[in-house]
Design an enzyme around this catalytic site. Sequence first.
Site, short mmCIF file in Angstrom:
data_model
loop_
_atom_site.label_atom_id
_atom_site.label_comp_id
_atom_site.label_asym_id
_atom_site.label_seq_id
_atom_site.Cartn_x
_atom_site.Cartn_y
_atom_site.Cartn_z
N ASP A 92 -5.49 -6.68 5.71
CA ASP A 92 -6.69 -5.93 5.35
C ASP A 92 -7.81 -6.90 4.98
O ASP A 92 -8.95 -6.82 5.48
CB ASP A 92 -6.32 -5.03 4.15
CG ASP A 92 -7.40 -4.02 3.81
OD1 ASP A 92 -8.39 -3.95 4.56
OD2 ASP A 92 -7.23 -3.31 2.80
N ASP A 144 -3.57 -17.92 1.03
CA ASP A 144 -4.76 -18.53 0.42
C ASP A 144 -5.33 -19.62 1.34
O ASP A 144 -6.55 -19.70 1.55
CB ASP A 144 -4.45 -19.08 -0.98
CG ASP A 144 -3.10 -19.79 -1.07
OD1 ASP A 144 -2.30 -19.67 -0.12
OD2 ASP A 144 -2.84 -20.46 -2.09
N LYS A 153 3.10 -15.46 1.77
CA LYS A 153 2.97 -16.14 0.47
C LYS A 153 4.40 -16.38 0.00
O LYS A 153 4.83 -15.94 -1.07
CB LYS A 153 2.17 -15.24 -0.49
CG LYS A 153 1.79 -15.87 -1.80
CD LYS A 153 0.69 -16.90 -1.68
CE LYS A 153 0.42 -17.54 -3.04
NZ LYS A 153 -0.44 -18.74 -2.94
N TYR A 181 0.83 -1.22 0.00
CA TYR A 181 0.00 0.00 0.00
C TYR A 181 0.86 1.26 0.00
O TYR A 181 0.38 2.34 -0.34
CB TYR A 181 -0.95 0.03 1.19
CG TYR A 181 -2.07 -1.00 1.13
CD1 TYR A 181 -2.25 -1.80 0.01
CD2 TYR A 181 -2.93 -1.18 2.21
CE1 TYR A 181 -3.26 -2.74 -0.04
CE2 TYR A 181 -3.94 -2.12 2.16
CZ TYR A 181 -4.10 -2.91 1.04
OH TYR A 181 -5.10 -3.84 0.99
N ASP A 205 -11.12 -8.39 7.59
CA ASP A 205 -12.53 -8.19 7.23
C ASP A 205 -13.26 -9.52 7.18
O ASP A 205 -14.42 -9.63 7.59
CB ASP A 205 -12.65 -7.47 5.89
CG ASP A 205 -12.75 -5.96 6.05
OD1 ASP A 205 -12.37 -5.47 7.14
OD2 ASP A 205 -13.18 -5.27 5.11
#
Length: 360
Positions: free
Chosen positions: A248, A224, A192, A141, A252
Amino acid sequence: MSKQILCLPGDGIGPEIMAEALKVLDAAKQRFGLDIEVSHGLVGGAAIDHDGVPLSDETLALARNSDAILFGAVGGPKWDDQPMANRPEKGLLKLRSELDLFANLRPAILFPQLAEASSLKPELVAGLDILIVRELTGGIYFGEPRGVRTLENGEREGYNTYVYRESEVRRIAKVAFEAAQKRGGRLCSVDKSNVLEVTGLWREVVIEESAGYNDVELSHMYVDNAAMQLVRAPKQFDVMVTGNMFGDILSDCAAMLTGSIGMLPSASLNEKNQGMYEPVHGSAPDIAGENKANPLAQILSLAMLLRYSLGEGTTADAIEKAVSDVLDKGYRTGDIVSEGCQLMGTVEMGDAVVDCLLNA
Ligand code: NAD
């Protein structure tokens, strides 16, 4: 010396739920004899209307001088046509970056009384208690270079940079290990590393840091698989730590396991344990001013503030117990109401928590 809290209610339902949290703080001060001073400021759309910017220098100075910030929510249709650089959310982002709030703590707790509210089967989620520790000020980000360029053949190409320095990983790992020590003693680091070098380094550094925390059981999971496991068997997790983007998305996802966004607090901390505490939800313009908002996420954010930045764990426990007692009595706001429960407004819910806190 008294502790300083800066209160920034923001927009939409922000001021309504903040008023209830402040009532609870007053009750807590009364019961536990806390020496806390509260100052007030504007942020988001309210600050744009008053000062022309979503966070004034004066408010930022107040934030710097506070032990902790209790934040409501910002934004709403009134400010949707503001230029990107002056949007209400910029006030929140500026606070995070100026105070270097790099550690985002997002608990996903499902009070057993609300197990029916989850989209998963009650037996999968009843009693769920996960803490997601998300790195908040680095990763893709914020990485440079970033942008959209036009290639020689005229095709446009978007690009971002996923970058983490070793020191950034070390400090977030430390927060996560310490959180795991205070909870169930298990930490799952999500990356990852089979595809991305940056998260390969992440894994290496987390393993190096684990040497100082022999009482914490460390595991690793690819992102994943972590997403899959969160909806398959979420109670396997205690604390999860991950980078900005994965955090992020996963936080959620974990939030929705609990069924109501109106119940979830969060904390963002810096290295001095100064922190900003806020509900996970937004300013809910669709119900603002109607006494319909659930104030419990804001009240639970206050409890986190007392625990993490003010060292008042006993008071935090008492507030969380008062929220649980209110749910035991069957009191519910519209977002969590179910058959046989008593529907309440924002103010009445705040009053009920105060009553339980003072008459425990
Ligand atoms: P939202 O979280 O505000 O609302 C989503 C839905 O959840 C709405 O139906 C709302 O009524 C409901 N809801 C949210 N909080 C609730 C509560 N405490 N009690 C009962 N119901 C609640 O998200 P949105 O609609 O996508 O965004 C609305 C505004 O909030 C936008 O301007 C957005 O930019 C802003 N926003 C701010 C933050 C923040 O301040 N941290 C976070 C997310 C969104």
